[in-house]
Design an enzyme around this catalytic site. Sequence first.
Site, PDB file in Angstrom:
ATOM      1  N   GLU A   1       8.161  54.857  31.543  1.00  0.00           N
ATOM      2  CA  GLU A   1       9.498  55.009  32.131  1.00  0.00           C
ATOM      3  C   GLU A   1       9.739  56.384  32.751  1.00  0.00           C
ATOM      4  OE1 GLU A   1      12.613  53.471  29.634  1.00  0.00           O
ATOM      5  OE2 GLU A   1      11.727  51.485  29.591  1.00  0.00           O
TER       6      GLU A   1
ATOM      7  N   GLU B   1       7.909  45.764  27.421  1.00  0.00           N
ATOM      8  CA  GLU B   1       9.095  45.868  26.565  1.00  0.00           C
ATOM      9  C   GLU B   1      10.117  44.832  26.983  1.00  0.00           C
ATOM     10  OE1 GLU B   1      11.110  49.657  26.179  1.00  0.00           O
ATOM     11  OE2 GLU B   1       9.216  50.751  26.188  1.00  0.00           O
TER      12      GLU B   1
END
Length: 405
Positions: A134, A244
Amino acid sequence: MLGKSLLLAALAAISAVNAQNEYLGFNYGAAKANGQVKVYDDFLEEFELAQKLAGTSGKFSSARLYTMIQGPSKDDPIEAIEAAIKTKTTLLLGIWCSVPTEHVTNEINALLKAINKYGKDFTDLVVGLSVGSEDLYRNSIMGIENKSGIGAEPDQLLTYINMVKKAIANTPLKSTPIGHVDTWTVWVNGSNNAVTEALDWVGFDAYPYFQSTMDNSIEVAPQLFWDAFENTQKATGKEVWITETGWPVAGKDMNLAKANTKDAQTYWNTIGCALFGNHKTWWYMLRDADPTPPETEFGVVGADLKPYYDLSCKNAKPVPSPVASTSAAPSSTSAPSRTNAPSTRAPGTTFEVESSTRGSSGSSPTGTAESAAKTTDGAPSSGFAVKATMGFVAAQVIAAAFFLL
Ligand SMILES: *[C@@H]1O[C@H](CO)[C@@H](O)[C@H](O)[C@H]1NC(C)=O
Ligand SMILES: *[C@@H]1O[C@H](CO)[C@@H](O)[C@H](O)[C@H]1NC(C)=O
C-alpha cells in the site's frame, strides 16, 4: 441452456483448479495490536490456530507477511519463518518499502540470511514475494489527504523491485513470482504503470466496508468487490492475487456498512467462500484482538481464540465474479481475462479513497495497513445477472468440494 454434460465438464475443470491447491491463508502483522513485537511462539500459535479452525479442514495454511525483519534487530530474519517451517505454512513474503533505501537493503539482507540459515526448508515454502504494501496508496492524493502515513513514489518502488530481483537472482528463490500489494485504486491509476509492468502479479486489497461514498451495505458488497477486481484485472493484465479483504465484526458504521458478526459472516459466505480454493487469497485477518480488540476488529477469532462465526462454507451462498466462467480459472500466464468485455470505464478518474480506522499506524510494518478503496462507479456490467446465476452454481460446488473433501 447449459447442458448437463457441459455443466459436468465445467465442474471437472473447476475440480482441476482446486487440485492445483490455490494458496489460502491470512495476513500476519509483525506486531500485536498493542505494538509488542511478535516472536516465534506468537507466530507458531497463530499458524497452528489457522490450520485448526473448525470446519476448514486445515486449508488456511498460507501466511502473508509485511516484513522480513525480526524486530528489534537490524536485519535478522523474522521468526515467522521458523514457525512456518514447523507448521508447513506456505509464505507470501513481504518487504517493507515506505522507508529509505538503507532499510530496504536491511530487508533484503534478512531475506538472504533466511535463505542461508534455513535453506530448502524455507525456500520450498515461498509462494511469492511482495515488494511493498500500500505504499502507492499512502503516497496518492487521497492517501495523503487522509493522513495514511508515509508511502513511496512509483520510481522509488521500481528501484526497490529491481534491487530485490537482483538480490535473489543467484539464490534458490530466483524464480519466485514478484509482486506488489496495494489498494485496487492504485492499480487502475495509469501513473503507476511502470510498477505494474515490472511485476509478475499484482496484490489486490479491497474493503467494501470502507467504500462509504456509495451504497456499501452488505447486500451490495459482493458487487463492489468484483467490480474492483475486474477493473484491476483489466487495467493491469496481470494475475491478481487477493492479498487483503475482510469485513469487521466490530467498529463504526461506514455509511450503510455495519460492523457486526452477522454481516462479517455474510461477507465470509458470499465473497470468502467464492474465493477459497479458487483464487490465491490471504484474508484480513485471523486475529487482531491481541491482547484486546482494536476499535475496528477484523479478526475471525476473538481474544479467546474462538471463531466468531461459522467458517465452514457449508451453508454459504457464494457470489462469484460475474465473469467467473473465464476469470475463475487462475492463470499462470501474464495476461488473464483479456477476453472479458472491454472496460468502458476511465481508470483513475472516478474513484476516491479514504483511510481505514484499522490499526494505529500505516508507517510501520505491523500488519495494520490502513487504507481501503472506494469507487463512485458502482454500476454492474450488463451481463451481471445472467453470468452470476451460472457462476453461482459452480461456486457452491467449489465451496463444498473445497471444504468437504
Ligand atoms: C496516481 O498515482 C500517482 C503516482 O503514484 C499519484 O501521485 C497520484 O496521486 C495518483 N492519483 C490519484 C488520483 O490517486
Ligand atoms: C478522507 O477520509 C474522510 C473520512 O475519514 C472522507 O470523508 C474523505 O472522503 C476522504 N478523502 C478522500 C479524498 O477520499
